[in-house]
Scaffold this motif. Sequence first.
Motif, short mmCIF file in Angstrom:
data_model
loop_
_atom_site.label_atom_id
_atom_site.label_comp_id
_atom_site.label_asym_id
_atom_site.label_seq_id
_atom_site.Cartn_x
_atom_site.Cartn_y
_atom_site.Cartn_z
N VAL A 160 32.12 16.58 13.97
CA VAL A 160 31.63 17.37 15.11
C VAL A 160 30.10 17.33 15.12
CG1 VAL A 160 31.64 19.62 16.24
CG2 VAL A 160 33.65 18.85 14.96
N VAL A 161 29.52 17.07 16.31
CA VAL A 161 28.08 16.99 16.50
C VAL A 161 27.63 18.17 17.37
CG1 VAL A 161 26.16 15.58 17.35
CG2 VAL A 161 28.20 14.48 16.39
N ASP A 162 26.53 18.82 16.98
CA ASP A 162 26.06 19.97 17.75
C ASP A 162 24.97 19.58 18.74
OD1 ASP A 162 23.64 19.72 16.45
OD2 ASP A 162 23.80 21.54 15.28
N GLY A 163 24.43 20.60 19.43
CA GLY A 163 23.45 20.37 20.48
C GLY A 163 22.10 19.88 20.02
N LEU A 164 21.88 19.78 18.72
CA LEU A 164 20.64 19.21 18.19
C LEU A 164 20.88 17.86 17.54
CD1 LEU A 164 18.72 22.24 16.64
CD2 LEU A 164 18.32 21.07 18.79
N GLY A 165 22.08 17.31 17.72
CA GLY A 165 22.38 16.00 17.15
C GLY A 165 22.68 16.05 15.67
N ARG A 166 23.09 17.21 15.17
CA ARG A 166 23.41 17.36 13.74
C ARG A 166 24.91 17.45 13.55
NH1 ARG A 166 20.02 22.68 12.54
NH2 ARG A 166 21.66 23.37 13.97
N LEU A 167 25.38 17.01 12.41
CA LEU A 167 26.78 17.15 12.07
C LEU A 167 27.03 18.58 11.61
CD1 LEU A 167 27.41 13.82 10.12
CD2 LEU A 167 27.70 14.29 12.56
N LEU A 168 28.08 19.19 12.15
CA LEU A 168 28.41 20.57 11.79
C LEU A 168 29.31 20.58 10.57
CD1 LEU A 168 29.03 22.26 15.25
CD2 LEU A 168 27.19 22.73 13.66
N PRO A 169 28.79 21.01 9.42
CA PRO A 169 29.63 21.03 8.21
C PRO A 169 30.76 22.04 8.35
CG PRO A 169 27.55 22.16 7.81
CD PRO A 169 27.44 21.54 9.17
N GLY A 170 31.95 21.61 7.97
CA GLY A 170 33.10 22.51 8.01
C GLY A 170 33.81 22.57 9.34
N ALA A 171 33.21 22.04 10.41
CA ALA A 171 33.86 22.06 11.72
C ALA A 171 34.94 20.98 11.76
CB ALA A 171 32.83 21.82 12.82
N ARG A 172 36.06 21.31 12.39
CA ARG A 172 37.19 20.39 12.45
C ARG A 172 37.28 19.74 13.83
NH1 ARG A 172 42.56 23.06 10.56
NH2 ARG A 172 42.21 24.17 12.55
N ALA A 173 37.40 18.43 13.85
CA ALA A 173 37.46 17.70 15.12
C ALA A 173 38.68 18.10 15.92
CB ALA A 173 37.46 16.20 14.85
N GLU A 174 39.79 18.40 15.25
CA GLU A 174 41.01 18.75 15.97
C GLU A 174 40.88 20.06 16.74
OE1 GLU A 174 41.79 19.42 11.48
OE2 GLU A 174 40.73 18.00 12.78
N ASP A 175 39.87 20.86 16.41
CA ASP A 175 39.65 22.10 17.15
C ASP A 175 38.88 21.88 18.45
OD1 ASP A 175 40.93 23.52 15.15
OD2 ASP A 175 39.07 24.01 14.08
N HIS A 176 38.39 20.64 18.67
CA HIS A 176 37.58 20.34 19.86
C HIS A 176 38.05 19.04 20.50
CE1 HIS A 176 34.79 23.40 18.30
NE2 HIS A 176 34.90 22.81 17.14
N PRO A 177 39.29 18.99 20.94
CA PRO A 177 39.84 17.73 21.46
C PRO A 177 39.20 17.27 22.77
CG PRO A 177 41.35 19.55 21.89
CD PRO A 177 40.27 20.10 21.01
N GLY A 178 38.58 18.16 23.51
CA GLY A 178 38.02 17.79 24.81
C GLY A 178 36.59 17.30 24.78
N LEU A 179 35.97 17.23 23.60
CA LEU A 179 34.57 16.82 23.53
C LEU A 179 34.41 15.31 23.74
CD1 LEU A 179 33.14 18.90 20.54
CD2 LEU A 179 32.91 19.35 22.99
N LEU A 180 33.22 14.93 24.18
CA LEU A 180 32.86 13.52 24.34
C LEU A 180 32.95 12.82 22.98
CD1 LEU A 180 31.51 11.20 26.01
CD2 LEU A 180 29.31 12.16 25.27
N ARG A 181 33.55 11.63 22.97
CA ARG A 181 33.72 10.88 21.72
C ARG A 181 32.66 9.79 21.63
NH1 ARG A 181 38.86 11.65 19.22
NH2 ARG A 181 40.01 13.27 20.35
N LEU A 182 32.08 9.66 20.43
CA LEU A 182 30.98 8.74 20.21
C LEU A 182 31.30 7.77 19.07
CD1 LEU A 182 28.06 11.34 20.19
CD2 LEU A 182 29.01 10.15 22.18
N ALA A 183 30.63 6.62 19.11
CA ALA A 183 30.73 5.66 18.02
C ALA A 183 29.39 4.94 17.90
CB ALA A 183 31.85 4.66 18.28
N GLY A 184 29.17 4.31 16.76
CA GLY A 184 27.95 3.54 16.56
C GLY A 184 26.90 4.27 15.75
N GLN A 185 26.06 3.48 15.09
CA GLN A 185 24.99 4.02 14.25
C GLN A 185 23.95 4.73 15.12
OE1 GLN A 185 23.05 1.08 11.88
NE2 GLN A 185 21.76 2.53 10.78
N GLY A 186 23.54 5.92 14.67
CA GLY A 186 22.54 6.69 15.40
C GLY A 186 23.09 7.48 16.57
N ALA A 187 24.40 7.47 16.76
CA ALA A 187 24.99 8.18 17.90
C ALA A 187 24.79 9.70 17.83
CB ALA A 187 26.47 7.84 18.01
#
Length: 290
Positions: A160-187
């Motif tokens: 899970v990525v937050d509004g500052l471009g940081r990874l949210l520790p402990g956040a589960r992706a399955e809890d946010h199925p509707g979010l935009l999905r990203l791939a690639g280095q620096g995403a």
Amino acid sequence: MPKIERNQTVPSGRRRPATIIDETTGEEVRVSSIIFGVVMLVAILVATAAWMGGSMSQIGARFGGFMDDTSRLVGIDVKDVSVLGLEDNPALADEVRAAAMIEPGENMFRADPHLIKSRVESTSKVLNVRVHRLWPGQIVILADAADPVALWHDGRQWQVVDGLGRLLPGARAEDHPGLLRLAGQGAPEAAPQLASALASAPDINGRVAVATRIGTRRWDMRFINGVTVRLPEDPGLEPAIQRLAKLQVRTALTQRPLEMIDLRSQGRVYLRLAQTAVEPAPAREVAEKT
């Protein structure tokens, strides 16, 4: 008393020690006495540490405890630590309060707002942290929850990525199925700009299956029907998405049998027709299996 002429020095044997006069009481205190007192205090601390078999750090800790006790007696201790802005998330508010490492009863002078702010920000779970020290005994911490804006696949799992471009520790992706999905280095670092641009274009936002970061400079977006949109480098990202949104409203461009829509040239849109009429597998399913 003998008269002293200008520029005439006082004989060394008759020079008086420097003094400080207390304007309130009129008392006169010799500087030498102050220096002697400081030296004696240091000597007493060292001697006490040696006698107790301890170290100066232990003496410092005991002295800190003494100051905390004194602050409580005079009413300048921390009486309350408040966390504002996280009322809807009590668990996160408790985590922020714990990260601040300030407890009621501590000396208010030792509650450094800058240090508290740094500790709270180190949790990587809150944004816009502000710390205020309100006398005589209140610490107020204001913070906003770091809202998730996207999911990024790191090659092994979705994060899970937050509004500052940081990874949210402990956040589960399955809890946010509707979010935009990203791939690639620096995403993750570039995610806030893309998410903001798409939020202003609702006609295409919900159609994006996955956005891939290309060369840490720009994005390729794949839509749920399989068409790929090539976006320009980051300075031209938002205007390009606005152009695409207008074309979508006028011509339903992203729903046509296309393989690629290229928006990288200013003022022009290049299209590539799909090679086959067979409907491609949904891009979101492909992204989830990546």
